[in-house]
Design an enzyme around this catalytic site. Structure first.
Site, PDB file in Angstrom:
ATOM      1  CD  GLU A 172      -2.781   1.292   2.320  1.00  0.00           C
ATOM      2  OE1 GLU A 172      -3.251   2.046   2.606  1.00  0.00           O
ATOM      3  OE2 GLU A 172      -3.231   0.184   2.862  1.00  0.00           O
ATOM      4  CE  LYS A 295      -5.948   3.514   9.214  1.00  0.00           C
ATOM      5  NZ  LYS A 295      -5.588   3.607   7.759  1.00  0.00           N
ATOM      6  CD  GLU A 299      -7.699   6.345   6.228  1.00  0.00           C
ATOM      7  OE1 GLU A 299      -7.650   7.133   5.410  1.00  0.00           O
ATOM      8  OE2 GLU A 299      -7.087   5.352   6.188  1.00  0.00           O
ATOM      9  NE  ARG A 332      -0.402   4.632  11.602  1.00  0.00           N
ATOM     10  CZ  ARG A 332      -0.928   5.009  10.823  1.00  0.00           C
ATOM     11  NH1 ARG A 332      -2.237   4.594  10.487  1.00  0.00           N
ATOM     12  NH2 ARG A 332      -0.728   6.067   9.719  1.00  0.00           N
ATOM     13  NE  ARG A 349      -8.192  13.271   7.343  1.00  0.00           N
ATOM     14  CZ  ARG A 349      -7.948  12.732   6.287  1.00  0.00           C
ATOM     15  NH1 ARG A 349      -8.810  12.409   5.371  1.00  0.00           N
ATOM     16  NH2 ARG A 349      -6.998  12.121   6.197  1.00  0.00           N
ATOM     17  CG  ASP A 378      -3.092  10.991   4.890  1.00  0.00           C
ATOM     18  OD1 ASP A 378      -1.928  10.312   5.498  1.00  0.00           O
ATOM     19  OD2 ASP A 378      -3.544  10.256   3.975  1.00  0.00           O
ATOM     20  CD  GLU A 400       2.346   7.135  10.743  1.00  0.00           C
ATOM     21  OE1 GLU A 400       2.072   6.521   9.935  1.00  0.00           O
ATOM     22  OE2 GLU A 400       1.609   7.338  11.869  1.00  0.00           O
ATOM     23  CD  GLU A 406      -0.588   8.130   0.518  1.00  0.00           C
ATOM     24  OE1 GLU A 406      -2.019   8.338   0.279  1.00  0.00           O
ATOM     25  OE2 GLU A 406      -0.139   7.983   1.666  1.00  0.00           O
ATOM     26  CD  GLU A 524       5.227  24.583  -0.733  1.00  0.00           C
ATOM     27  OE1 GLU A 524       4.367  24.743   0.025  1.00  0.00           O
ATOM     28  OE2 GLU A 524       6.584  24.528  -0.326  1.00  0.00           O
ATOM     29  CD1 TRP A 554     -22.401  15.394  -1.893  1.00  0.00           C
ATOM     30  CD2 TRP A 554     -22.245  15.669   0.248  1.00  0.00           C
ATOM     31  NE1 TRP A 554     -23.245  14.590  -1.257  1.00  0.00           N
ATOM     32  CE2 TRP A 554     -23.409  14.733   0.034  1.00  0.00           C
ATOM     33  CE3 TRP A 554     -21.833  16.005   1.626  1.00  0.00           C
ATOM     34  CZ2 TRP A 554     -23.672  14.052   1.142  1.00  0.00           C
ATOM     35  CZ3 TRP A 554     -22.745  15.246   2.553  1.00  0.00           C
ATOM     36  CH2 TRP A 554     -23.487  14.190   2.352  1.00  0.00           C
TER      37      TRP A 554
END
Length: 692
Positions: A172, A295, A299, A332, A349, A378, A400, A406, A524, A554
């Site tokens: 992953e 974890k 999710e 985590r 969030r 994230d 972490e 990613e 960036e 949305w």
């Protein structure tokens, strides 16, 4: 292995013959014999690694002896407190500074006709191994080994790699091929590459690893059962020879999934008994097992919320099972239960981790460590430091990071992350007054915690160069060095990696360091303006898609409309997220006038005509930086072309192909982002630079 793959596979453990005759002769003389009185597994590794390096760099094969011949120059490897007066005396007062994993590296002058020697004295076997790798690094850098007196110890007790490997062989967020651990829902048969990986990690000071994905799938859930104990023991031995402890990511619902119970309630006696028994069995098979990474309640992963319990209840259940064996639980903090919704701008969030975990401060067992992502979201290209680092004082914490790229180009683009990580580590939370940096909190020093350190998601796979993009190896190396000592400068780490990996050609070092040190800012500039982030394609997260993020319900994470852009996270009119910081950071971010430009749109919703500290409007900044970033990405390839013929040709061509792809993809980012915001805003200060 093909010869053309050798340079990139060896990475920074590339031992080329020393070019200078006098220096080569000196290395050969000083390291003619390696003396290791003890025959432990890790000390044996240290002697073997040093001998192989000396042979490759000098052409001489050192003898490995148990007793020193005082007439012959040698390297002595030993450990304090093992009954050897010479070893203990060599460390002297430096011994007090070594902790449990430090070392002294010292040149000892011979007395009364005796030969000089170099002593590597570790506080433990692991410390001696790190000292051996340090001596190797000195020789790789072509520095003198005369008159050495080096005292080193790691700032962080836990220096961990998290593999997100699945047992079907996939990874992953893996961008460098298949797993080196698994194939077809089982372990690989040949552990050679796993041992080579352990070498790379140990040479930078890594001392812990989880070898399976935090999103534990069905097959990985079985890893903690008796079925895999023998194979896990073999993996633990491979890593253990290099001083690295094996951990496993676990499924919180394992008592149901593999234990046959009807519940995973952390307060249920049967569940507690099951985990206690399973932990005991694991430690019988793997005495040096490190513990669990979890974890939960995030999710779609199971966790204590299912049973009306909290994270302290869940973590303490596992801590109780591991405590008798010296194991730890790493829990985590990537937990959130809200999705951004443009119709309800009060949800946020970014606030979730702080809101979930600060009320539990002080309730976690002593062998529980909370693993906190560097930012509240994230692993974005640019986001603020997580305020959770300033919100806890009675709980063990580790930082972490994500080495795997990613959101930063997926190892197709060069994006050197050490400068980003340095900003995070140096950030002052003011949790206990000025100087309360993330580095001091994560290490445990600020609040005098038992455990602390860093963990990072690995970026390796089975590609010939480990990381897909050879320059991405610098991120893995840089992480290990920062985990050992966060005070190391970006420039020092960069210079080390280049010389160790590509040799000592000054032109190569100048060009490659320039590419690396500019790369984060360049990436960036053509992707995410002013702290927005998230403007990626759903699911795979590669390439521009302004409204594409899959958890954006949305709408988007940037709240762009025809009037303005950004998320209002202020105390007075927004989500109140800025209140999670201590003063003066709280007031800095809460103020539209004072907020740093690079994070403006993370904290504030502003008109496109808002003027930045730079003097440009927001919309002008978006346009200009995307053009400038694409041009700078093209310049990276031009710079790289200038060192053709000075490094391994296969290595050169692979990097050139990656930089060529980056150049073209940067143009796509430029065009998609600028077109979107031109149409959204209806404003263009520089329409002549807009590409449709």
């Amino acid at each position: 292995m093909k010869i053309s793959e050798k340079t990139s596979y060896e990475a920074w453990l590339r031992y080329e013959a020393v070019e200078n005759d006098a220096l080569r002769a000196n290395y050969r003389l000083r390291c003619s014999v390696i003396v290791s009185a003890e025959q432990t597994k890790v000390l044996g590794t240290a002697a073997k690694e040093l001998a192989e390096a000396v042979q490759a760099m000098t052409g001489h094969v050192p003898d490995i002896a148990a007793i020193r011949d005082r007439q012959i120059p040698c390297v002595i490897i030993g450990v304090l407190g093992r009954g050897d007066p010479e070893i203990d005396g060599t460390a002297g007062p430096d011994a007090d500074e070594l902790g449990s994993e430090g070392y002294v590296l010292r040149t000892l002058k011979g007395q009364q006709g005796e030969a000089d020697c170099i002593a590597i004295v570790g506080a433990s076997d692991r410390g001696a191994l790190y000292g051996a790798f340090h001596l190797i690094r000195i020789m790789q850098m072509r520095d003198s080994i005369e008159d050495l007196h080096i005292v080193e110890h790691p700032v962080n007790g836990l220096r961990m790699i998290n593999q997100w490997d699945n047992m079907d062989g996939t990874i992953e967020r893996g961008y460098a091929g298949k797993s080196i651990f698994y194939r077809n829902n089982g372990f690989v048969e040949d552990f050679t590459r796993i041992r080579d990986y352990a070498r790379l990690l140990a040479s930078t000071g890594i001392n812990a690893i989880t070898i399976n994905n935090v999103n534990v799938h069905r097959e990985e859930t079985n890893l903690i059962t008796a079925e895999y104990e023998q194979t896990l023991s073999k993996a633990a031995d491979a890593f253990g020879a290099y001083g690295i402890k094996l951990f496993l990511s676990i499924n919180f619902a394992s008592p149901i999934a593999v234990g046959g119970l009807q519940t995973a309630d952390p307060l249920d006696p049967a569940v507690r008994s099951w985990w206690t028994e399973r932990a005991s069995e694991l430690y019988r098979a793997i005495p040096e097992f490190g513990g669990f990474l979890v974890k939960a309640d995030s999710e779609f992963r199971p966790g204590p919320f299912t049973y009306g319990r909290d994270h302290a209840d869940g973590a303490n259940l596992l801590a109780e099972a591991l405590a008798p064996h010296g194991g730890v639980v790493i829990w985590r903090c990537f937990v959130y239960n809200c999705l951004q919704d443009w119709r309800d701008r009060s949800t946020d969030r970014a606030k979730a981790a702080y809101d979930h975990f600060t009320p539990l401060d002080g309730r976690f067992a002593d062998n529980v460590i909370l693993q906190i992502k560097n930012g509240p979201m994230d692993f974005q290209v640019r986001e603020p430091v997580s305020p959770l680092f300033g919100g806890l004082k009675d709980t063990n914490q580790i930082l972490e990071l994500q080495i795997t790229q990613e959101y930063t180009g997926q190892q197709k683009h060069v994006c050197y992350l050490v400068p980003l990580w340095k900003e995070v580590l140096d950030f002052d939370t003011y949790a206990a007054g000025e100087g309360s940096t993330v580095a001091r909190i994560a290490s445990g020093a600020l609040h005098n915690r038992s455990y602390g350190g860093l963990a990072a998601v690995s970026n390796i796979g089975d590609s010939a160069c480990w990381t897909g993009h050879p320059l991405s190896q610098a991120n893995l190396y840089g992480y290990g060095r920062l985990a050992w000592n966060p005070a190391l400068s970006t420039e020092q780490i960069t210079a080390e990696w280049i010389r160790l990996s590509l040799g000592s050609d000054p032109m190569v070092e100048d060009v490659v360091s320039g590419i690396l040190l500019r790369s984060w800012g360049i990436y960036e500039s053509y992707t995410s303006p002013l702290g927005v982030g998230w403007m990626v394609n759903p699911n795979h997260h590669y390439g521009p898609n302004v409204d594409g993020y899959e958890y954006s319900k949305w709408g988007t994470y940037h709240f762009a409309d025809h009037q303005g852009i950004g998320v209002d996270r202020t105390i007075g009119t927004g989500t109140g997220y800025t209140a999670q910081y201590h003063s003066p950071q709280r007031e800095l971010y809460d103020s539209l006038e004072r907020c740093p430009d690079e994070l403006l749109l993370f904290y504030h919703h502003v008109p496109y005509t808002h003027v930045l500290h730079s003097g440009k409007t927001v919309i002008q900044h978006i346009y200009d930086t995307h053009f400038e970033g694409a041009e700078a990405a093209a310049a990276l390839l031009e710079a790289w072309q200038s060192i053709r013929g000075r490094i391994d040709e296969a290595y050169f061509e692979l990097v050139a192909s990656r930089l060529s792809e980056q150049r073209e993809h940067a143009k796509e980012w430029r065009d998609v982002i600028n077109t979107y915001f031109f149409r959204k805003s209806g404003i263009a200060d520089r329409q002549d630079r807009l590409i449709y």
